[in-house]
Design a protein around this motif. Structure first.
Motif, PDB file in Angstrom:
ATOM      1  N   GLU A 222       0.814  -1.208   0.000  1.00 43.97           N
ATOM      2  CA  GLU A 222       0.000   0.000   0.000  1.00 43.97           C
ATOM      3  C   GLU A 222       0.856   1.271   0.000  1.00 43.97           C
ATOM      4  O   GLU A 222       0.337   2.365  -0.229  1.00 43.97           O
ATOM      5  N   TRP A 223       2.148   1.133   0.226  1.00 40.55           N
ATOM      6  CA  TRP A 223       3.048   2.288   0.246  1.00 40.55           C
ATOM      7  C   TRP A 223       4.049   2.292  -0.896  1.00 40.55           C
ATOM      8  O   TRP A 223       4.521   3.360  -1.296  1.00 40.55           O
ATOM      9  N   PHE A 224       4.407   1.124  -1.413  1.00 38.67           N
ATOM     10  CA  PHE A 224       5.501   1.052  -2.370  1.00 38.67           C
ATOM     11  C   PHE A 224       5.180   0.184  -3.585  1.00 38.67           C
ATOM     12  O   PHE A 224       4.386  -0.760  -3.495  1.00 38.67           O
ATOM     13  N   THR A 225       5.837   0.518  -4.680  1.00 37.08           N
ATOM     14  CA  THR A 225       5.960  -0.362  -5.829  1.00 37.08           C
ATOM     15  C   THR A 225       7.428  -0.737  -5.928  1.00 37.08           C
ATOM     16  O   THR A 225       8.291   0.130  -6.072  1.00 37.08           O
ATOM     17  N   VAL A 226       7.726  -2.026  -5.804  1.00 34.98           N
ATOM     18  CA  VAL A 226       9.109  -2.479  -5.843  1.00 34.98           C
ATOM     19  C   VAL A 226       9.556  -2.597  -7.300  1.00 34.98           C
ATOM     20  O   VAL A 226       8.871  -3.207  -8.125  1.00 34.98           O
ATOM     21  N   ARG A 227      10.714  -1.997  -7.591  1.00 36.58           N
ATOM     22  CA  ARG A 227      11.259  -2.024  -8.946  1.00 36.58           C
ATOM     23  C   ARG A 227      12.713  -2.489  -8.880  1.00 36.58           C
ATOM     24  O   ARG A 227      13.642  -1.693  -8.834  1.00 36.58           O
ATOM     25  N   GLY A 228      12.897  -3.803  -8.855  1.00 34.60           N
ATOM     26  CA  GLY A 228      14.240  -4.372  -8.783  1.00 34.60           C
ATOM     27  C   GLY A 228      14.918  -4.032  -7.480  1.00 34.60           C
ATOM     28  O   GLY A 228      14.452  -4.387  -6.396  1.00 34.60           O
ATOM     29  N   THR A 229      16.042  -3.323  -7.547  1.00 31.95           N
ATOM     30  CA  THR A 229      16.783  -2.928  -6.348  1.00 31.95           C
ATOM     31  C   THR A 229      16.220  -1.656  -5.730  1.00 31.95           C
ATOM     32  O   THR A 229      16.800  -1.126  -4.775  1.00 31.95           O
ATOM     33  N   ASN A 230      15.103  -1.173  -6.264  1.00 33.51           N
ATOM     34  CA  ASN A 230      14.532   0.102  -5.853  1.00 33.51           C
ATOM     35  C   ASN A 230      13.103  -0.063  -5.361  1.00 33.51           C
ATOM     36  O   ASN A 230      12.432  -1.055  -5.664  1.00 33.51           O
ATOM     37  N   ALA A 231      12.623   0.929  -4.632  1.00 32.61           N
ATOM     38  CA  ALA A 231      11.238   0.939  -4.163  1.00 32.61           C
ATOM     39  C   ALA A 231      10.667   2.331  -4.353  1.00 32.61           C
ATOM     40  O   ALA A 231      11.187   3.306  -3.796  1.00 32.61           O
ATOM     41  N   GLU A 232       9.606   2.421  -5.161  1.00 35.13           N
ATOM     42  CA  GLU A 232       8.970   3.700  -5.459  1.00 35.13           C
ATOM     43  C   GLU A 232       7.805   3.952  -4.520  1.00 35.13           C
ATOM     44  O   GLU A 232       6.949   3.078  -4.307  1.00 35.13           O
ATOM     45  N   THR A 233       7.754   5.143  -3.948  1.00 34.05           N
ATOM     46  CA  THR A 233       6.649   5.522  -3.079  1.00 34.05           C
ATOM     47  C   THR A 233       5.385   5.736  -3.902  1.00 34.05           C
ATOM     48  O   THR A 233       5.409   6.383  -4.943  1.00 34.05           O
ATOM     49  N   ARG A 234       4.278   5.160  -3.456  1.00 28.75           N
ATOM     50  CA  ARG A 234       2.974   5.423  -4.074  1.00 28.75           C
ATOM     51  C   ARG A 234       2.509   6.805  -3.608  1.00 28.75           C
ATOM     52  O   ARG A 234       2.414   7.058  -2.402  1.00 28.75           O
TER      53      ARG A 234
ATOM     54  N   THR B  19      -0.037  12.296   5.167  1.00 31.10           N
ATOM     55  CA  THR B  19       1.195  12.688   5.846  1.00 31.10           C
ATOM     56  C   THR B  19       1.347  14.206   5.787  1.00 31.10           C
ATOM     57  O   THR B  19       0.634  14.898   5.072  1.00 31.10           O
ATOM     58  N   GLY B  20       2.309  14.710   6.526  1.00 29.62           N
ATOM     59  CA  GLY B  20       2.557  16.145   6.533  1.00 29.62           C
ATOM     60  C   GLY B  20       3.541  16.542   5.457  1.00 29.62           C
ATOM     61  O   GLY B  20       3.692  15.876   4.431  1.00 29.62           O
ATOM     62  N   TYR B  21       4.242  17.638   5.712  1.00 32.73           N
ATOM     63  CA  TYR B  21       5.185  18.159   4.731  1.00 32.73           C
ATOM     64  C   TYR B  21       6.328  17.186   4.491  1.00 32.73           C
ATOM     65  O   TYR B  21       6.748  16.966   3.354  1.00 32.73           O
ATOM     66  N   HIS B  22       6.859  16.616   5.569  1.00 30.57           N
ATOM     67  CA  HIS B  22       7.990  15.701   5.460  1.00 30.57           C
ATOM     68  C   HIS B  22       7.513  14.273   5.210  1.00 30.57           C
ATOM     69  O   HIS B  22       6.567  13.812   5.838  1.00 30.57           O
ATOM     70  N   THR B  23       8.207  13.594   4.299  1.00 28.36           N
ATOM     71  CA  THR B  23       7.878  12.214   3.996  1.00 28.36           C
ATOM     72  C   THR B  23       8.310  11.328   5.163  1.00 28.36           C
ATOM     73  O   THR B  23       9.488  11.341   5.548  1.00 28.36           O
ATOM     74  N   PRO B  24       7.403  10.555   5.750  1.00 25.03           N
ATOM     75  CA  PRO B  24       7.823   9.638   6.816  1.00 25.03           C
ATOM     76  C   PRO B  24       8.916   8.703   6.310  1.00 25.03           C
ATOM     77  O   PRO B  24       8.904   8.285   5.150  1.00 25.03           O
ATOM     78  N   VAL B  25       9.867   8.387   7.180  1.00 19.88           N
ATOM     79  CA  VAL B  25      10.996   7.556   6.778  1.00 19.88           C
ATOM     80  C   VAL B  25      10.527   6.215   6.225  1.00 19.88           C
ATOM     81  O   VAL B  25      11.081   5.705   5.242  1.00 19.88           O
ATOM     82  N   ASP B  26       9.488   5.654   6.845  1.00 18.91           N
ATOM     83  CA  ASP B  26       9.052   4.326   6.385  1.00 18.91           C
ATOM     84  C   ASP B  26       8.349   4.372   5.031  1.00 18.91           C
ATOM     85  O   ASP B  26       8.119   3.333   4.416  1.00 18.91           O
ATOM     86  N   ARG B  27       8.028   5.579   4.511  1.00 20.76           N
ATOM     87  CA  ARG B  27       7.416   5.701   3.192  1.00 20.76           C
ATOM     88  C   ARG B  27       8.343   6.362   2.170  1.00 20.76           C
ATOM     89  O   ARG B  27       7.940   6.599   1.032  1.00 20.76           O
ATOM     90  N   PHE B  28       9.555   6.664   2.569  1.00 22.76           N
ATOM     91  CA  PHE B  28      10.513   7.347   1.703  1.00 22.76           C
ATOM     92  C   PHE B  28      11.037   6.368   0.653  1.00 22.76           C
ATOM     93  O   PHE B  28      11.415   5.237   0.971  1.00 22.76           O
ATOM     94  N   PHE B  29      11.074   6.787  -0.610  1.00 19.08           N
ATOM     95  CA  PHE B  29      11.521   5.907  -1.689  1.00 19.08           C
ATOM     96  C   PHE B  29      12.967   5.455  -1.480  1.00 19.08           C
ATOM     97  O   PHE B  29      13.744   6.106  -0.780  1.00 19.08           O
ATOM     98  N   VAL B  30      13.328   4.347  -2.108  1.00 15.20           N
ATOM     99  CA  VAL B  30      14.693   3.819  -2.029  1.00 15.20           C
ATOM    100  C   VAL B  30      15.244   3.676  -3.435  1.00 15.20           C
ATOM    101  O   VAL B  30      14.639   3.021  -4.291  1.00 15.20           O
ATOM    102  N   ARG B  31      16.398   4.295  -3.678  1.00 16.13           N
ATOM    103  CA  ARG B  31      17.114   4.137  -4.940  1.00 16.13           C
ATOM    104  C   ARG B  31      18.477   3.553  -4.620  1.00 16.13           C
ATOM    105  O   ARG B  31      19.341   4.222  -4.049  1.00 16.13           O
ATOM    106  N   ASN B  32      18.675   2.279  -4.982  1.00 13.81           N
ATOM    107  CA  ASN B  32      19.949   1.600  -4.778  1.00 13.81           C
ATOM    108  C   ASN B  32      20.530   1.171  -6.115  1.00 13.81           C
ATOM    109  O   ASN B  32      19.812   0.616  -6.949  1.00 13.81           O
ATOM    110  N   HIS B  33      21.804   1.401  -6.316  1.00 15.79           N
ATOM    111  CA  HIS B  33      22.462   0.860  -7.497  1.00 15.79           C
ATOM    112  C   HIS B  33      22.787  -0.614  -7.308  1.00 15.79           C
ATOM    113  O   HIS B  33      22.804  -1.374  -8.277  1.00 15.79           O
ATOM    114  N   THR B  34      23.060  -1.016  -6.078  1.00 15.26           N
ATOM    115  CA  THR B  34      23.332  -2.422  -5.789  1.00 15.26           C
ATOM    116  C   THR B  34      22.444  -2.865  -4.620  1.00 15.26           C
ATOM    117  O   THR B  34      21.311  -3.237  -4.834  1.00 15.26           O
ATOM    118  N   SER B  35      22.950  -2.810  -3.412  1.00 15.07           N
ATOM    119  CA  SER B  35      22.169  -3.203  -2.239  1.00 15.07           C
ATOM    120  C   SER B  35      22.576  -2.356  -1.045  1.00 15.07           C
ATOM    121  O   SER B  35      23.664  -1.768  -1.017  1.00 15.07           O
TER     122      SER B  35
END
Length: 418
Positions: free
Chosen positions: A68-80, A87-103
């Motif tokens: 309900e929060w993310f779409t996983v794209r390989g080594t990455n996770a996109e926030t829905r 949420t407020g102005y700041h993105t909660p850490v648990d909903r913040f997108f992840v961009r990894n080149h490796t791991s």
């Protein structure tokens, strides 16, 4: 402090690298030119970028990734984006997108050190800082967004009918947080910054990055001009009031306001200060613009982000016809604060201003809202078009490039009134 003329720097470094006058850190010039040629032909697709979006988990990401929060794209996770509506102005850490080149590396902060080295220091050699050393320097807090250069990439295909390579992000490869850390300028001066220094090269501690053809590019790194490094760059150790989580750079990351996300190196382990221009694969074959509308050798390396808008609404959401709805969204830009957002609920035939709920902030976003009562059941297309304080307004289309960077056109968001 006067801000650097980034476009002039980019043009100068591009000429220097193509002429063989700049050093490409850690990769032979032969490999660089081969990768550069492949990138120009849209062939250099990094490992892991095309994993199907239907993957339920990412082996390289530590935090949970609920559907309900993310779409996983390989080594990455996109926030829905619809997950940000409550949420407020700041993105909660648990909903913040992840961009990894490796791991994501799991690093013990008590064992971590930052090594600053290079011939751009007064005495050469190197200086080490622990996390405690950094925390003894004056602390700075800033609300800044971090956004992947490929954010919006999928719309080159779905809206413009063009083929591009890379992760098929929609608009969720962005997040805004309250970061706390020390100014990179203070660390460089403490390390003995010399007058001959021109470039600063932070390097991450994540695993080596290997392309699809087997070329090992080493650890992720990307140089900054000294003028930018001394301006507004932070070495951040907190995110929204807590120590950095593993996926977001624990224990320390670089934070480069307004620039594309690759500049904000996570898990930074060393910083080279150089008396000569530096290049890496992340501003030669990656993160430049190639295609029919650009020079045959590609554009200058990318720096500032573009202007974008997103609705906090599920793609294809169903809304009750004949009922009033308060629709919300967010807009942002790397060149200036957002001063105006216009919205359309009929596919662009008529436009009206949205209500802005935040002050214009160059390195952050603005939340906005509009009221809409769908007149009848059927399919509708919602549009949002932002204008920033530098006078940039989202266009109807984005000039295509082979790797799908910097999509800034107005996005057509489909909804269904029932």
């Amino acid at each position: 402090m006067r801000r650097t003329d980034e476009s002039a720097y980019d043009r100068r470094r591009l000429r220097q690298w193509l002429a063989g006058e700049a050093r490409a850190d850690g990769v032979s010039r032969r490999d660089m030119l081969r990768l550069l040629a492949a990138a120009g032909g849209a062939l250099a697709v990094p490992v892991g970028l095309d994993t199907p979006a239907s993957a339920a988990v990412s082996a390289g990401i530590v935090k949970p990734l609920p559907d309900e929060w993310f779409t996983v794209r390989g080594t990455n996770a996109e926030t829905r984006f619809d997950a940000l509506g409550d949420t407020g102005y700041h993105t909660p850490v648990d909903r913040f997108f992840v961009r990894n080149h490796t791991s994501t590396p799991v690093i013990d902060a008590t064992d971590w050190t930052l090594t600053v080295h290079g011939d751009g220091l007064v005495h050469g050699g190197s200086v080490e800082f622990t996390l405690d050393d950094l925390k003894k320097l004056p602390a700075v807090s800033r609300s800044v967004f971090v956004e992947c250069a490929g954010n919006g990439r999928s719309f080159f295909s779905t809206q413009q009918g063009q083929t591009v390579t890379g992760t098929a992000w929609t608009l969720g490869a962005i997040g805004t947080a309250r970061w706390r850390g020390v100014r990179l300028a203070d660390v460089l001066k403490r390390a003995g910054l010399g007058r001959a220094a021109v470039d600063v090269l932070p390097r991450g501690l994540d695993p080596d990055y290997v392309t699809a053809d087997g070329t090992n590019l080493g650890r992720v790194r990307r140089p900054l001009p000294l003028s930018k490094a001394l301006d507004d760059v932070l070495l951040a150790y907190e995110m929204n009031g807590e120590p950095l989580p593993y996926d977001h750079g624990h224990p320390v990351r670089v934070l480069v306001p307004s620039w594309i996300g690759i500049a904000s190196i996570k898990w930074v382990g060393d910083i080279e200060v150089s008396a000569q221009p530096l290049y890496s694969p992340w501003n030669t074959d990656f993160y430049r613009l190639f295609g029919a509308s650009y020079p045959s050798g590609g554009s200058a390396p990318l720096t500032r982000q573009t202007v974008k808008s997103a609705w906090e609404l599920a793609w294809g959401a169903s809304l009750d016809a004949g009922h009033a709805h308060r629709l919300t969204g967010r807009s942002w830009s790397g060149a200036g604060g957002i001063v105006r957002v216009d919205v359309s609920t009929d596919g662009g035939q008529r436009w009206r201003r949205a209500r802005l709920h935040d002050a214009a902030h160059r390195d952050g976003w603005v939340r906005w809202s509009t009221d809409w009562r769908p007149p009848a059941p059927g399919a509708y297309s919602l549009l949002a078009r932002a204008t920033d304080s530098a006078g940039r307004t989202q266009p109807d289309t984005t000039v295509p490039n082979t790797q799908g960077y910097l999509f800034d056109a107005v996005v057509r968001h489909p909804v269904q009134a029932v």
